[in-house]
Motif scaffolding. Sequence first.
Motif, PDB file in Angstrom:
ATOM      1  N   SER A 139       4.497   7.823  -8.048  1.00  0.00           N
ATOM      2  CA  SER A 139       5.604   7.670  -7.009  1.00  0.00           C
ATOM      3  C   SER A 139       6.444   8.997  -6.692  1.00  0.00           C
ATOM      4  O   SER A 139       6.562   9.465  -7.944  1.00  0.00           O
ATOM      5  N   ASN A 149       1.422  -0.892  -4.443  1.00  0.00           N
ATOM      6  CA  ASN A 149       0.212  -0.018  -4.268  1.00  0.00           C
ATOM      7  C   ASN A 149      -0.875  -1.096  -4.121  1.00  0.00           C
ATOM      8  O   ASN A 149      -1.885  -0.753  -3.288  1.00  0.00           O
ATOM      9  N   ASP A 167      -5.081   5.965  -4.464  1.00  0.00           N
ATOM     10  CA  ASP A 167      -4.356   4.583  -3.991  1.00  0.00           C
ATOM     11  C   ASP A 167      -3.018   4.469  -4.808  1.00  0.00           C
ATOM     12  O   ASP A 167      -2.485   3.660  -4.899  1.00  0.00           O
ATOM     13  N   HIS A 168      -2.580   5.884  -5.397  1.00  0.00           N
ATOM     14  CA  HIS A 168      -1.534   6.063  -6.159  1.00  0.00           C
ATOM     15  C   HIS A 168      -1.465   5.048  -7.200  1.00  0.00           C
ATOM     16  O   HIS A 168      -0.552   4.439  -7.906  1.00  0.00           O
TER      17      HIS A 168
END
Length: 398
Positions: free
Chosen positions: A69, A84, A112-113
Motif C-alpha cells: 500500500s 485487497n 493485486d497488491h
Amino acid sequence: MPSKPAIILKSGRDKSARAKHPWIFSGAIERVSDEIKSGDYGQVLDKQNNFVAWGFYNTDSQIAVRLCSWRAADCDPKQLIKKNLQKAWHQRVNLFDEQTDNCYRLVFAESDHLPGLVVDRYADYLVLQVHSLGMQMMKDYIVDCLRDLMPQLEGVFEKSEPKYLSLEGYKGVSFGVLWGKEPPDLLTVLENNHQYLVDIKNGQKTGLFLDQKSNRRYLAGFARGKRVLNCFSYTGGFGLEAALSGADQVLNIDSSDACLQIGQQQAELVAQNVDFLKADVSKSLDLLAVENKQFDLIILDPPKYAESAKQIKRAARAYKDLNRRAMKLLPLGGYLATFSCSGAVDRKLFGQIVWSASLEAGADFAILEELHQSADHPVLLSFPESRYLKGLFLQRVS
C-alpha cells in the motif's frame, strides 16, 4: 528517528517505490528499526522520514520489502489484506460467467497488491501458492477471508513451491489441506463452457495453466477443419478446445504419461479425433518432418527455458531450434502459435528469436496477433515483471 518502527531508505532510493513498483531490494535500505523482524508489516520512509509505503519486511530475502500500500492510513495489515482480497474477488467475478467458467486466478500476487500470494479457483476449491514470508505469516487469516468471500467452498489447498520459499527463509509446511475437504484425485471444472479434469494435488502448477485461458479460446476459432499439433500439451487443453471447435485431427505431444492419461480421459468424455503421444517434442518434430507430415495449426507452449538473465542465451537457442522445427511442418497459409513464459525473455527478444527461426526454416511469416496472459493475470503498468507470458500468432505467407 520516526516515532513508529520503520524501514528507512537510503538517500535517493525511494524513487522506484514512489512510482509504485512493489519491490525494495536490500541495497536500498539505510536501516531498520529493531522492533521490525522478518515477516513483519512495516512502514517505509525516505531518508528525511517522509512516508513512502507499507510492506512486509524480510531480512532473508533479496527482495527485502514487498510493498502492499502507498496510503499512510493502511497501517493494519489484516484490514488491508481483507480489502485487497475483496477487490480481487469482485474484479474476477466481473470477468467470468459462473455458468461457463468456474476456474480462474482469483489473486495474482503483486498485481493485486498481495505480494507473493497466488490463489486459483477450481469450482468450489481454492489452491494457494504462498511465496513470500509475510503472506505465510498471514496465511490463516487469508483463508478465513477467502471463506467469507466464497461460502460455498468445499476446501482450501496449499501448493507452494519449496524452491521459492527457501529464498524467503521459510521452512514450514507448504503443501496440503488448509481448510475443509481434500480435493478429489480429479476435479471437473468449466472453462469456456467446456469440461476439464484437474489434478490439483499432483498436477503441474496449481492444476491447470490458467494463464492460457483466453488463448485457448482464441486459437480454437481457427481450428475448424484443420490438422492441429499441440506441443507440450500437458493435459491437452489447446487440443481439446480445437477438437470441440471442429478440428479434423488433433495430436497432443507431451513427455508426461500422467498428464496425457488425464487428457485422454477428457477427450473420451467430450471430443473425438484427438490423439496423445508420450515423447520428446523436439525429437517428434524431427521425425514428423522426415515422414513429410504437415499440420495446419501448431501450438508451441514450452516450459520456462530461462529462470534468470544468466540463462537467456541458452533459452534463446532452445526457443529458436524449437520454432524452426515446427515451422518446417507448416504448409503455405498454416498457423503457428508460439509462446514463452520466461519472464527473463522479453517480448522484443522473443520476436527476434522467432524471426531468426523463420530465416533458418526458409519460410516467411506474418504476425496476425500478439498473445498474452489472460485477464485474470493482470499486468500492472508500475510492475512490468508481471507481464511474463508472451506469444505470437503467425501465418506462413511464403
